[in-house]
Design an enzyme around this catalytic site. Sequence first.
Site, PDB file in Angstrom:
ATOM      1  N   CYS A   1       0.843  -1.192   0.000  1.00 16.64           N
ATOM      2  CA  CYS A   1       0.000   0.000   0.000  1.00 16.64           C
ATOM      3  C   CYS A   1       0.883   1.249   0.000  1.00 16.64           C
ATOM      4  O   CYS A   1       0.900   2.032   0.950  1.00 16.64           O
ATOM      5  CB  CYS A   1      -0.926  -0.021   1.215  1.00 16.64           C
ATOM      6  SG  CYS A   1      -2.222   1.213   1.142  1.00 16.64           S
ATOM      7  N   GLU A   2       1.653   1.395  -1.069  1.00 18.93           N
ATOM      8  CA  GLU A   2       2.557   2.517  -1.268  1.00 18.93           C
ATOM      9  C   GLU A   2       2.640   2.808  -2.761  1.00 18.93           C
ATOM     10  O   GLU A   2       2.922   1.904  -3.548  1.00 18.93           O
ATOM     11  CB  GLU A   2       3.974   2.194  -0.763  1.00 18.93           C
ATOM     12  CG  GLU A   2       4.126   2.076   0.731  1.00 18.93           C
ATOM     13  CD  GLU A   2       4.125   3.417   1.437  1.00 18.93           C
ATOM     14  OE1 GLU A   2       4.360   4.445   0.762  1.00 18.93           O
ATOM     15  OE2 GLU A   2       3.870   3.429   2.656  1.00 18.93           O
TER      16      GLU A   2
END
Length: 433
Positions: A362-363
């Site tokens: 989640c980047e």
Amino acid sequence: MFVSKNLGVNEKNHLTIGGVDAVELAEQYGTPLYVMDEDLIRENCRLYRDSVQEFYGGHGRVLYASKAFCCKAICKVVSEEGLGVDVVSAGELHTALSAGVPAEHICFHGNNKPADEIEFGILSGVGRFVVDNPDELALLDSLAGKAGRRVKILLRITPGTDAHTHDFIKTGQIDSKFGMAIENGLAMEFTKAAYRMKNLDVCGIHCHIGSQIFELEPFTYTARVMLSFMADVRRECGETMSELNLGGGFGIKYVEGDQPVAYHRYLEQVAKEIDAVCAELDFPRPFIYLEPGRSIVGSAGVTLYTVGSVKEIPGIRTYVSVDGGMTDNPRYALYQAKYEVLVANRAGDDADWRVTVAGRCCESGDLIGENLPIQQVNSGDYLAVLATGAYNYSMSSNYNRVQKPAVVFLKGGKSRVAVRRESLDDILKNDLI
């Protein structure tokens, strides 16, 4: 065609690693998967070992820089090939000792070693401590005295060499967290202080000028600077140092256009420079240490992934998302490291598609590379990222509580698990409620 000579394409149009079908490895062990070619690692070890014998008359030792890739299996392999190991933590030291590496063949590095780790190194009987600064020098002397031991040391010196690498991996310049600089006089003060210590034996000096270096000149220049400093120490302190550790930093081929020098040429040219400088200065030729890491394991490694989604944004880019990412390979996020990437199950096809390979975290910055040329790819295909044997497993993390991949070693066409894949329970093993 490939960045490493151990790679090929078989009759199924599959990538092979050391003669083993990469697709079969992915299906047998799952993905993400680190694959290490043990045969190539051993060959690289022998190239260094034999070069030391040829160009230094055996008056030297190769120390594998375990920060590049550390597990019990690799420590055992390099030790069997006659190399020592350099470590920078109690964890790396414990790994090397557990793998059977003789303590006297271990060199303990680090710019800020904790006291308990220094004590562990002293009691383990490591061969050399590389002392980074005056505070550590005093601490090591005190702890050695309490343990009733005399400890052999090398002093970390920064020679002021520009190695033309990324700022994050330069270590030889004056503005560095490592070592004491020659040009401002601090190195000589440091050396004089070391000779005053009661429980330490000063064997010599150590330097490291950076990583992924393709030129010969930084290494030959550094050898001259360091030997000149050793001669200055003899003149000012009346002491003749007998050991010189020139570190590592030898580059490898990651992508087309990278042109690393053959490793034996590094050693040959540095040996010639050492002989010339010693003759000029009438200084006895020291025992030489070298610390290759990446150049032993980097090209021997391949990481295999399974493609999840392929998302095309018309006029912008195509994202190919895989089941790994910055948790198993943070190097692109850290310093835009470049890789060659291909579709393992159609490796011989033309790489005529440009994509961005994205990870699962989640980047937004969780990428393995951008604008990469690869073969046509679909969900369910296997993606191979080449030359990932160094600084991938060793820098992996559990971000997003992602499990770390397994490591598989290949030898003689057969595979074995060297590091098992983490389980969900492994993720919880240190949690308390």
